[in-house]
Design an enzyme around this catalytic site. Sequence first.
Site, PDB file in Angstrom:
ATOM      1  N   ARG A  51       0.701  -1.144  -0.086  1.00 22.20           N
ATOM      2  CA  ARG A  51       0.003   0.110   0.044  1.00 22.20           C
ATOM      3  C   ARG A  51       0.735   1.373  -0.104  1.00 22.20           C
ATOM      4  O   ARG A  51       0.466   2.214  -0.938  1.00 22.20           O
ATOM      5  CB  ARG A  51      -0.924   0.047   1.221  1.00 22.20           C
ATOM      6  N   THR A  52       1.614   1.259   1.050  1.00 26.45           N
ATOM      7  CA  THR A  52       2.406   2.628   1.140  1.00 26.45           C
ATOM      8  C   THR A  52       3.438   2.848  -0.077  1.00 26.45           C
ATOM      9  O   THR A  52       3.190   3.912  -0.707  1.00 26.45           O
ATOM     10  CB  THR A  52       3.498   2.555   2.431  1.00 26.45           C
ATOM     11  N   LYS A  80      26.197  -4.002  -1.795  1.00 30.26           N
ATOM     12  CA  LYS A  80      27.671  -4.039  -2.136  1.00 30.26           C
ATOM     13  C   LYS A  80      28.293  -3.516  -0.678  1.00 30.26           C
ATOM     14  O   LYS A  80      29.511  -3.112  -0.763  1.00 30.26           O
ATOM     15  CB  LYS A  80      27.985  -3.310  -3.159  1.00 30.26           C
ATOM     16  N   ARG A 101      11.387   3.759   3.364  1.00 29.84           N
ATOM     17  CA  ARG A 101      10.820   2.974   4.303  1.00 29.84           C
ATOM     18  C   ARG A 101      12.137   2.196   4.909  1.00 29.84           C
ATOM     19  O   ARG A 101      12.946   1.767   3.842  1.00 29.84           O
ATOM     20  CB  ARG A 101       9.960   1.859   4.021  1.00 29.84           C
ATOM     21  N   HIS A 129       4.906   6.114  11.441  1.00 34.82           N
ATOM     22  CA  HIS A 129       4.670   6.017  10.004  1.00 34.82           C
ATOM     23  C   HIS A 129       3.602   6.990   9.746  1.00 34.82           C
ATOM     24  O   HIS A 129       2.252   6.892   9.714  1.00 34.82           O
ATOM     25  CB  HIS A 129       3.948   4.418   9.915  1.00 34.82           C
TER      26      HIS A 129
HETATM   27  N1   CP Z   1      -0.054  -0.081   5.922  1.00 37.19           N
HETATM   28  C1   CP Z   1       1.019  -0.141   5.326  1.00 37.19           C
HETATM   29  O1   CP Z   1       2.111   0.280   5.862  1.00 37.19           O
HETATM   30  O2   CP Z   1       1.003  -1.383   4.316  1.00 37.19           O
HETATM   31  P1   CP Z   1       2.336  -1.733   3.472  1.00 37.19           P
HETATM   32  O3   CP Z   1       3.189  -2.275   4.357  1.00 37.19           O
HETATM   33  O4   CP Z   1       1.683  -2.482   2.456  1.00 37.19           O
HETATM   34  O5   CP Z   1       3.061  -0.524   2.727  1.00 37.19           O
END
Ligand code: CP
Length: 304
Positions: A51-52, A80, A101, A129
């Site tokens: 999603r993110t 590397k 991320r 998040h």
């Molecule tokens: N909610 C969320 O962070 O989903 P993903 O890990 O799929 O990005």
Amino acid sequence: MKNKSLVSISDLSKDEILRLLSQAERFEKNPNQKILDGKVVATLFFEPSTRTRLSFETAVNRLGGRVIGFSDAKTSSQSKGETLKDTIMMVSNYADLIVMRHYLEGAARYASEVAPVPVINAGDGANQHPSQTMLDLYSIYKTQGTLEGLTITMVGDLKYGRTVHSLLEAMQYWKPKFNFIACKELQMPEQYKRFCDDHGIEYHESTDFSQEVINETDILYMTRVQQERFTDLMEYERVKSLYNLHNSMLDNSKPNLRVLHPLPRITEISQDVDDNPKAYFFQQAKNGLYARQAIICRSLGIEC
Ligand code: CP
């Protein structure tokens, strides 16, 4: 530029949060606009995501910008031995904005301090998040008509679940009441309970996911047990499916209750909940597109 990064939800004032929510509302009505023409956004995902990453990339594409990046760090020169600093410095040469991320708590803050371009934290370990929180707030506002005075029940992995940590901090402005439902191994960390105490936020902790709690709830925020954060897999096996929501458990819930989940779900929400009008987790993920369009524009300094 660095102050346009979004690393923690606490980087945003109440006014900024409200402005982003209004902008998300406008983007929902008109998500296709060519306001990012000539802009390049890098999405660097050192941990898996559906999603993110895809909603950030869709947000850029629908606004006419371009996306570069990787969804698997093994295909980057990290494999590397390149340091995070060097990776960030290199990508800053190519992109106007970095969405990152990372599995390490604090990695996004560090990246924002070394990068000459803004950095958006798309999740750092068990820490924060913030873009998820913006879509959660937008979802709560859309379904409840207010953010004020809601009873929010958080269930599952409250220790490692970064989305509940960010959401808890964001709700400080709207006098929530929280129920924290988790087994003793996965309870809300002390620092967040202290945050509640310091901000006069009422909370109740329990290991029991009772009907009484569900029936007083406005927002039922289910979470996945974060297998990837466990060092002891035996412990994960013991706690991985202690809390499961079934459709019948919603029978006497408030009419306005909505079930949220940042997703992915494993067993914590039974599929028989999906067709209940109170299930909102798929729309919640869709709202991520609009919330992230607003966040991207803020970081790039683009009026919207
Ligand atoms: N909610 C969320 O962070 O989903 P993903 O890990 O799929 O990005």
